[in-house]
Design an enzyme around this catalytic site. Structure first.
Site, PDB file in Angstrom:
ATOM      1  N   LYS A 174       4.822  13.144  11.356  1.00 27.41           N
ATOM      2  CA  LYS A 174       5.189  14.395  11.283  1.00 27.41           C
ATOM      3  C   LYS A 174       6.392  14.511  12.465  1.00 27.41           C
ATOM      4  O   LYS A 174       6.630  14.849  13.981  1.00 27.41           O
ATOM      5  CB  LYS A 174       4.411  15.550  11.354  1.00 27.41           C
ATOM      6  CG  LYS A 174       5.193  16.845  10.922  1.00 27.41           C
ATOM      7  CD  LYS A 174       4.350  18.222  12.324  1.00 27.41           C
ATOM      8  CE  LYS A 174       5.163  17.894  12.990  1.00 27.41           C
ATOM      9  NZ  LYS A 174       6.776  18.536  12.840  1.00 27.41           N
ATOM     10  N   GLU A 249       2.056  12.091  25.219  1.00 25.42           N
ATOM     11  CA  GLU A 249       3.525  12.465  25.826  1.00 25.42           C
ATOM     12  C   GLU A 249       4.218  13.120  25.977  1.00 25.42           C
ATOM     13  O   GLU A 249       4.561  13.951  24.943  1.00 25.42           O
ATOM     14  CB  GLU A 249       4.309  11.024  25.191  1.00 25.42           C
ATOM     15  CG  GLU A 249       3.622   9.718  24.943  1.00 25.42           C
ATOM     16  CD  GLU A 249       3.771   9.184  26.585  1.00 25.42           C
ATOM     17  OE1 GLU A 249       4.427   9.215  27.618  1.00 25.42           O
ATOM     18  OE2 GLU A 249       3.148   7.550  26.550  1.00 25.42           O
TER      19      GLU A 249
HETATM   20  P1  NAD Z   1       7.031  20.609  20.253  1.00 25.58           P
HETATM   21  O1  NAD Z   1       6.395  20.757  21.766  1.00 25.58           O
HETATM   22  O2  NAD Z   1       8.049  21.948  21.064  1.00 25.58           O
HETATM   23  O3  NAD Z   1       7.354  20.487  19.999  1.00 25.58           O
HETATM   24  C1  NAD Z   1       7.002  18.540  19.673  1.00 25.58           C
HETATM   25  C2  NAD Z   1       6.574  18.242  18.299  1.00 25.58           C
HETATM   26  O4  NAD Z   1       4.917  18.775  17.779  1.00 25.58           O
HETATM   27  C3  NAD Z   1       7.422  18.786  16.824  1.00 25.58           C
HETATM   28  O5  NAD Z   1       7.147  17.982  15.641  1.00 25.58           O
HETATM   29  C4  NAD Z   1       6.478  19.981  17.028  1.00 25.58           C
HETATM   30  O6  NAD Z   1       6.440  20.120  14.952  1.00 25.58           O
HETATM   31  C5  NAD Z   1       4.802  19.677  17.320  1.00 25.58           C
HETATM   32  N1  NAD Z   1       4.480  20.737  17.008  1.00 25.58           N
HETATM   33  C6  NAD Z   1       4.705  22.110  17.887  1.00 25.58           C
HETATM   34  N2  NAD Z   1       3.152  22.624  18.263  1.00 25.58           N
HETATM   35  C7  NAD Z   1       2.003  22.451  17.622  1.00 25.58           C
HETATM   36  C8  NAD Z   1       0.988  22.046  17.729  1.00 25.58           C
HETATM   37  N3  NAD Z   1       0.586  23.635  18.091  1.00 25.58           N
HETATM   38  N4  NAD Z   1       0.304  22.017  16.812  1.00 25.58           N
HETATM   39  C9  NAD Z   1       0.790  20.279  16.600  1.00 25.58           C
HETATM   40  N5  NAD Z   1       1.907  19.877  16.089  1.00 25.58           N
HETATM   41  C10 NAD Z   1       3.107  20.787  17.284  1.00 25.58           C
HETATM   42  O7  NAD Z   1       8.657  19.823  21.594  1.00 25.58           O
HETATM   43  P2  NAD Z   1      10.062  19.911  21.360  1.00 25.58           P
HETATM   44  O8  NAD Z   1      10.675  20.801  21.743  1.00 25.58           O
HETATM   45  O9  NAD Z   1      10.016  18.766  20.385  1.00 25.58           O
HETATM   46  O10 NAD Z   1      10.383  18.610  22.394  1.00 25.58           O
HETATM   47  C11 NAD Z   1      10.716  18.557  23.898  1.00 25.58           C
HETATM   48  C12 NAD Z   1       9.735  18.341  24.410  1.00 25.58           C
HETATM   49  O11 NAD Z   1       9.210  16.480  23.909  1.00 25.58           O
HETATM   50  C13 NAD Z   1       9.558  18.695  25.794  1.00 25.58           C
HETATM   51  O12 NAD Z   1       9.264  19.026  26.959  1.00 25.58           O
HETATM   52  C14 NAD Z   1       9.797  17.179  26.757  1.00 25.58           C
HETATM   53  O13 NAD Z   1       9.841  16.991  28.042  1.00 25.58           O
HETATM   54  C15 NAD Z   1       8.436  16.425  25.195  1.00 25.58           C
HETATM   55  N6  NAD Z   1       9.347  14.818  25.493  1.00 25.58           N
HETATM   56  C16 NAD Z   1       7.928  14.222  25.998  1.00 25.58           C
HETATM   57  C17 NAD Z   1       8.471  13.144  26.192  1.00 25.58           C
HETATM   58  C18 NAD Z   1       7.737  12.182  27.314  1.00 25.58           C
HETATM   59  O14 NAD Z   1       7.688  11.039  26.873  1.00 25.58           O
HETATM   60  N7  NAD Z   1       7.302  12.024  27.560  1.00 25.58           N
HETATM   61  C19 NAD Z   1       9.324  12.206  25.436  1.00 25.58           C
HETATM   62  C20 NAD Z   1      10.480  13.492  25.054  1.00 25.58           C
HETATM   63  C21 NAD Z   1       9.744  14.414  25.016  1.00 25.58           C
END
Ligand code: NAD
Length: 481
Positions: A174, A249
């Protein structure tokens, strides 16, 4: 506008059963460029059922056959790399040259690195000479839900799908609903490469929908998630009911500790790294800690670097940075810049509002704050925009205290010509990764965090082993393989 509503389930493109339309917005223009569908429970169930049905065949296949499929994926991925760069640039705003070299390029290099790492995974090995009839078998965890963010879309998708395939897992991806076009193309690539039906499935959706449905699903054995710490906590709670394995992550607030004896390019390099991808990287060095005697000069260099950082359309070639990904992200970054000012940090470059010449698109000004203290909101929260906070320190102990004073622990950075000091710092920094003197970590080095930055390790042998269970067997017949 492109119609990208279909999902990839059981080896075929299928119409959603319970889909809701969502427009994909080009962040440079604020115009919709495609429409996707957010799936519902029936779509999630169909994808999980396909993955479950395919599991036996794939997990007990000869590992060499799985490797052969991944090698074909690499070939097809290479042949579609221009399309991939364009998809990523359009959906999340990475400038096209950067999208080609770094964003699409990350996918290719991860596939290559996993192929190289595969030989080092021991799927079956003796326990030791003291127990000649014991074997340790490593086998696939099972059906995996892979949930990815928008900021480095192919980097994250390839870091999950490829090791899951090599380990023998089947899966439902997803991708981020904000940047789904690259994953739709990725699914076409896997289809063309001949991944057996049901082994890999893709359903678009949002967090409350497909993301949650996968997290609670009784037939999903593992969730591998990259994204915000907020969503990581929600997923962990949702997954607890079925005690599935959860690999996380998450966010970061990297410290870049610059000592007075650092090389002369250290400050500029650190600021550019912070602004790269418009600041939308989990491992961005957003807190620049500078030793007091080098502080004033560092502030000047960082401000000059911000002023010299061009901002432009994602479709234009060149080395500029693009817009932020979305209106929500734009508003969040503007709020945090204002908070920095309100809480008393000294603004030395950039600031609120769009850069000159832009009246649309989610463009922000590369921004530098000096005289930040580590209790300010801009030093504590992950901003996810091109905003650098500079904090002075005196001596190693204070640098360590400030760097480690965060809930995150993803990547920290150290700049010093003193090797003994670098090694001491590397040991004392509480983070999954420490990068020093601008040296990138080598191919196959594990990527992952400590504390609220998560618990998984992606890339190389570690990345494949995260998708494997350990099975201990006694009474193994040495007459048979
Ligand atoms: P997000 O958490 O809003 O969304 C990430 C994914 O999770 C999306 O596919 C979203 O639809 C899904 N999602 C959101 N809420 C969910 C829930 N309650 N249950 C299941 N799935 C859910 O993050 P974003 O805004 O897309 O990305 C930015 C974030 O990602 C930043 O915090 C960044 O630091 C982090 N990030 C971490 C790494 C790493 O390897 N540590 C790498 C890249 C990005």
């Amino acid at each position: 506008m492109q119609d990208k509503r279909n999902f990839y389930i059981n080896g075929a493109w299928v119409a959603p059963v319970e889909g809701t339309d969502l427009e994909v917005i080009n962040p440079s223009t604020e115009e919709p460029c495609a429409v996707i569908s957010l799936g519902g429970q029936a779509d999630t169930d169909a994808a999980v059922a396909a993955a479950k049905a395919a599991l036996e065949g794939w997990m007990y296949a000869d590992p060499a056959d799985r490797l052969a499929v991944v090698k074909r994926i690499l070939e097809v991925y290479r042949s579609r790399s221009d399309d991939m760069a364009l998809a990523i640039s359009t959906e999340m705003g990475a400038p096209i040259d950067m999208a080609r070299a770094s964003q699409a390029g990350a996918g290719e290099s991860h596939i290559r690195n996993f192929i190289a790492a595969f030989d080092k995974v021991e799927f079956i090995a003796p326990l030791g000479d003291h127990a000649p009839e014991d074997r340790i078998i490593k086998e696939a965890v099972g059906v995996c839900g892979l949930i990815t963010p928008w900021n480095w879309p192919m980097n994250q998708v390839s870091l999950k799908v490829i090791p899951a395939l090599l380990a023998g897992c089947t899966m439902v991806l997803k991708p981020s609903e904000i940047a789904p076009l690259s994953s739709i193309l990725w699914s076409e690539i896997l289809d063309e490469a001949g991944v057996p039906k049901g082994v890999y499935n893709m359903v678009n959706g949002d967090g409350p929908g497909v993301g949650t449905q996968l997290s609670v699903h009784a037939d999903v054995d593992m969730i591998s998630f990259t994204g915000s710490t907020r969503a990581g906590i929600a997923i962990s709670k949702n997954a607890a009911e079925t005690l599935k394995r959860v690999h996380l992550e998450l966010g970061g607030k990297g410290a870049n500790v610059i000592f007075a004896d650092a090389d002369e390019k250290a400050v500029r390099r650190g600021a550019m790294h912070c602004f790269n991808n418009t600041g939308q990287s989990c491992n961005a060095p957003t807190r620049m800690l500078v030793e007091r005697s080098a502080y004033d000069r560092a502030v000047e260099i960082a401000a000059e670097t911000a002023e010299a950082t061009a901002v432009g359309l994602a479709s234009e070639t060149g080395r500029h940075i693009g817009p932020l990904v979305s209106a929500a992200q734009f508003d969040k970054v503007q709020d945090l810049i204002q908070k920095g000012i309100d809480e008393g940090a000294r603004l030395v470059a950039g600031g609120p509002g769009r850069p000159e010449g832009f009246n649309r698109g989610y463009f922000v000004r590369p921004t530098v704050f000096a005289d930040v203290n580590n209790d300010m909101t801009i030093a504590r929260e992950e901003i996810f925009g091109p905003v650098l906070s500079i904090i002075p320190f005196e001596g190693e102990d204070e640098a360590i205290r400030i760097a480690n004073d965060t809930v995150y622990g993803l990547t920290n950075y150290v700049q010093s010509q003193d090797g003994a000091r670098r090694n001491r710092m590397a040991r004392r920094l509480r983070a999954g990764m420490v990068e020093m003197n601008g040296k990138s970590r080598g191919a196959g080095s594990p990527f992952g965090g400590m504390k609220q930055s998560g618990n998984g390790r992606e890339g190389g042998v570690w990345g494949i082993e995260d998708f494997l269970e350990v099975k201990a067997v006694s009474g193994w017949s040495n007459d048979h393989s």
